[in-house]
Motif scaffolding. Sequence first.
Motif, PDB file in Angstrom:
ATOM      1  N   CYS A   1       0.845  -1.194   0.000  1.00 29.84           N
ATOM      2  CA  CYS A   1       0.000   0.000   0.000  1.00 29.84           C
ATOM      3  C   CYS A   1       0.880   1.244   0.000  1.00 29.84           C
ATOM      4  N   PRO A   2       0.327   2.372  -0.438  1.00 27.28           N
ATOM      5  CA  PRO A   2       1.103   3.614  -0.351  1.00 27.28           C
ATOM      6  C   PRO A   2       1.473   3.907   1.103  1.00 27.28           C
ATOM      7  N   ASP A   3       2.597   4.608   1.288  1.00 29.54           N
ATOM      8  CA  ASP A   3       3.071   4.906   2.646  1.00 29.54           C
ATOM      9  C   ASP A   3       2.002   5.603   3.491  1.00 29.54           C
ATOM     10  N   GLY A   4       1.183   6.427   2.825  1.00 26.21           N
ATOM     11  CA  GLY A   4       0.192   7.229   3.544  1.00 26.21           C
ATOM     12  C   GLY A   4      -0.835   6.411   4.311  1.00 26.21           C
ATOM     13  N   VAL A   5      -1.066   5.167   3.910  1.00 34.30           N
ATOM     14  CA  VAL A   5      -2.067   4.356   4.623  1.00 34.30           C
ATOM     15  C   VAL A   5      -1.424   3.165   5.352  1.00 34.30           C
ATOM     16  N   ALA A   6      -0.086   3.055   5.271  1.00 33.93           N
ATOM     17  CA  ALA A   6       0.584   1.868   5.853  1.00 33.93           C
ATOM     18  C   ALA A   6       0.336   1.761   7.357  1.00 33.93           C
ATOM     19  N   ALA A   7       0.398   2.901   8.059  1.00 31.24           N
ATOM     20  CA  ALA A   7       0.213   2.849   9.521  1.00 31.24           C
ATOM     21  C   ALA A   7      -1.198   2.362   9.845  1.00 31.24           C
ATOM     22  N   LYS A   8      -2.183   2.847   9.067  1.00 33.21           N
ATOM     23  CA  LYS A   8      -3.571   2.417   9.296  1.00 33.21           C
ATOM     24  C   LYS A   8      -3.706   0.909   9.081  1.00 33.21           C
ATOM     25  N   VAL A   9      -3.087   0.393   8.016  1.00 39.23           N
ATOM     26  CA  VAL A   9      -3.215  -1.047   7.732  1.00 39.23           C
ATOM     27  C   VAL A   9      -2.518  -1.865   8.826  1.00 39.23           C
ATOM     28  N   ARG A  10      -1.351  -1.385   9.270  1.00 36.48           N
ATOM     29  CA  ARG A  10      -0.646  -2.111  10.351  1.00 36.48           C
ATOM     30  C   ARG A  10      -1.510  -2.150  11.599  1.00 36.48           C
ATOM     31  N   GLU A  11      -2.166  -1.044  11.876  1.00 35.90           N
ATOM     32  CA  GLU A  11      -3.021  -0.994  13.072  1.00 35.90           C
ATOM     33  C   GLU A  11      -4.211  -1.941  12.921  1.00 35.90           C
ATOM     34  N   THR A  12      -4.799  -1.974  11.714  1.00 38.94           N
ATOM     35  CA  THR A  12      -5.982  -2.817  11.497  1.00 38.94           C
ATOM     36  C   THR A  12      -5.625  -4.289  11.531  1.00 38.94           C
ATOM     37  N   LEU A  13      -4.525  -4.642  10.875  1.00 40.71           N
ATOM     38  CA  LEU A  13      -4.229  -6.077  10.691  1.00 40.71           C
ATOM     39  C   LEU A  13      -3.285  -6.642  11.754  1.00 40.71           C
ATOM     40  N   GLY A  14      -2.591  -5.790  12.482  1.00 41.79           N
ATOM     41  CA  GLY A  14      -1.683  -6.298  13.506  1.00 41.79           C
ATOM     42  C   GLY A  14      -0.690  -7.273  12.904  1.00 41.79           C
ATOM     43  N   ASP A  15      -0.564  -8.452  13.524  1.00 42.39           N
ATOM     44  CA  ASP A  15       0.415  -9.419  13.003  1.00 42.39           C
ATOM     45  C   ASP A  15      -0.192 -10.388  11.979  1.00 42.39           C
ATOM     46  N   LEU A  16      -1.368 -10.051  11.433  1.00 40.45           N
ATOM     47  CA  LEU A  16      -1.981 -10.930  10.424  1.00 40.45           C
ATOM     48  C   LEU A  16      -1.241 -10.864   9.091  1.00 40.45           C
ATOM     49  N   ALA A  17      -0.552  -9.749   8.827  1.00 41.39           N
ATOM     50  CA  ALA A  17       0.146  -9.598   7.540  1.00 41.39           C
ATOM     51  C   ALA A  17       1.321  -8.642   7.700  1.00 41.39           C
ATOM     52  N   THR A  18       2.327  -8.852   6.858  1.00 41.43           N
ATOM     53  CA  THR A  18       3.426  -7.884   6.758  1.00 41.43           C
ATOM     54  C   THR A  18       2.954  -6.748   5.862  1.00 41.43           C
ATOM     55  N   VAL A  19       3.106  -5.526   6.315  1.00 39.75           N
ATOM     56  CA  VAL A  19       2.651  -4.376   5.527  1.00 39.75           C
ATOM     57  C   VAL A  19       3.865  -3.686   4.908  1.00 39.75           C
ATOM     58  N   VAL A  20       3.817  -3.526   3.586  1.00 39.41           N
ATOM     59  CA  VAL A  20       4.934  -2.926   2.865  1.00 39.41           C
ATOM     60  C   VAL A  20       4.477  -1.606   2.254  1.00 39.41           C
ATOM     61  N   GLY A  21       5.059  -0.514   2.682  1.00 36.01           N
ATOM     62  CA  GLY A  21       4.784   0.799   2.099  1.00 36.01           C
ATOM     63  C   GLY A  21       5.511   0.919   0.770  1.00 36.01           C
ATOM     64  N   THR A  22       4.813   1.484  -0.223  1.00 33.07           N
ATOM     65  CA  THR A  22       5.370   1.523  -1.583  1.00 33.07           C
ATOM     66  C   THR A  22       5.744   2.940  -2.004  1.00 33.07           C
ATOM     67  N   GLY A  23       5.837   3.859  -1.048  1.00 32.16           N
ATOM     68  CA  GLY A  23       6.136   5.245  -1.394  1.00 32.16           C
ATOM     69  C   GLY A  23       4.855   6.043  -1.527  1.00 32.16           C
ATOM     70  N   HIS A  24       4.946   7.170  -2.252  1.00 32.21           N
ATOM     71  CA  HIS A  24       3.799   8.072  -2.374  1.00 32.21           C
ATOM     72  C   HIS A  24       2.620   7.377  -3.054  1.00 32.21           C
ATOM     73  N   THR A  25       2.932   6.563  -4.084  1.00 34.66           N
ATOM     74  CA  THR A  25       1.888   5.808  -4.797  1.00 34.66           C
ATOM     75  C   THR A  25       2.272   4.332  -4.782  1.00 34.66           C
ATOM     76  N   LEU A  26       1.422   3.518  -5.397  1.00 38.75           N
ATOM     77  CA  LEU A  26       1.764   2.104  -5.531  1.00 38.75           C
ATOM     78  C   LEU A  26       1.911   1.791  -7.022  1.00 38.75           C
ATOM     79  N   ASP A  27       3.111   1.390  -7.408  1.00 39.52           N
ATOM     80  CA  ASP A  27       3.358   1.029  -8.802  1.00 39.52           C
ATOM     81  C   ASP A  27       3.767  -0.435  -8.850  1.00 39.52           C
ATOM     82  N   LEU A  28       3.195  -1.145  -9.820  1.00 37.93           N
ATOM     83  CA  LEU A  28       3.458  -2.592  -9.869  1.00 37.93           C
ATOM     84  C   LEU A  28       4.941  -2.945 -10.027  1.00 37.93           C
TER      85      LEU A  28
END
Length: 225
Positions: free
Chosen positions: A109-136
């Motif tokens: 996910c973009p860096d801007g929402v990474a903290a939110k996803v980490r908070e929501t999912l806890g240790d269910l998934a590794t969250v990887v910030g992709t910078g300002h946007t997400l490019d494949l």
Amino acid sequence: MAVPYVLLSCAMSVDGYIDDTSGERLLLSNAEDFDRVDAIRAASDAILIGASTIRRDNPRLVVNSEERRAARVAQGLPEFPLKVTVTGTGDLDPGLKSWHHGGEKAVYCPDGVAAKVRETLGDLATVVGTGHTLDLPYVLADLAGRGIGRLLVEGGSTIHAQFLTAGLADEIHLAIAPFFVGQLDAPRFVGPGTFTNDLHHRMTLAEVRAIGDVALLRYLPKAPV
Ligand SMILES: NC(=O)c1ccc[n+]([C@@H]2O[C@H](COP(=O)([O-])OP(=O)(O)OC[C@H]3O[C@@H](n4cnc5c(N)ncnc54)[C@H](OP(=O)(O)O)[C@@H]3O)[C@@H](O)[C@H]2O)c1
């Protein structure tokens, strides 16, 4: 570092739809074809889907066959492929089945929402910030760095279209189910776009196979024609 080999897999109706407009998940394949997909999952290092599919279909995204899982372990691989979810909003419900089945999970996910996803999912998934946007390409390079050599992409439309307009798919498996959906607003394999394979850049048709009443078409988008 080499990027993963990317295989896009999709089941569609004869009129090109990959789902209908009901709230229920539309099962397009037959049992034999679902088993074929299970074998392809077992041969993959990771399976990627878009957040819309995980929210809407709530799939478990696992290798169902015990024998195939055992064969992976015997080869020194993890029992299940890594499950990769791509999101821009970061709106992911921790109750979805995917987080609670199978092995390792990663969310890009973009860096801007990474903290939110980490908070929501806890240790269910590794969250990887992709910078300002997400490019494949960034996601593929990061997956390569995690040892992913074969990536299976299971949709949906937005994800498939991005891989195909960016010329990032090595292989496509289209399973054509023998019926029509006939709903204008139902999702298609891909929406409109500028695809690298157009009239002048045809894909190689590598295989046509009957799987019961389903027709499997296997294309190689990058192969020279
Ligand atoms: N028949 C089949 O084989 C098959 C397989 C899979 C899915 N489907 C169907 O496909 C439909 C869903 O397709 P869809 O096109 O709506 O959704 P999708 O491709 O599954 O997911 C799209 C979502 O992925 C995230 N995303 C994708 N690219 C991104 C990028 N570059 N940057 C940030 N986020 C990105 C966004 O999530 P956020 O919204 O969280 O930002 C976006 O809304 C469903 O009806 C499902 O049943 C069918």
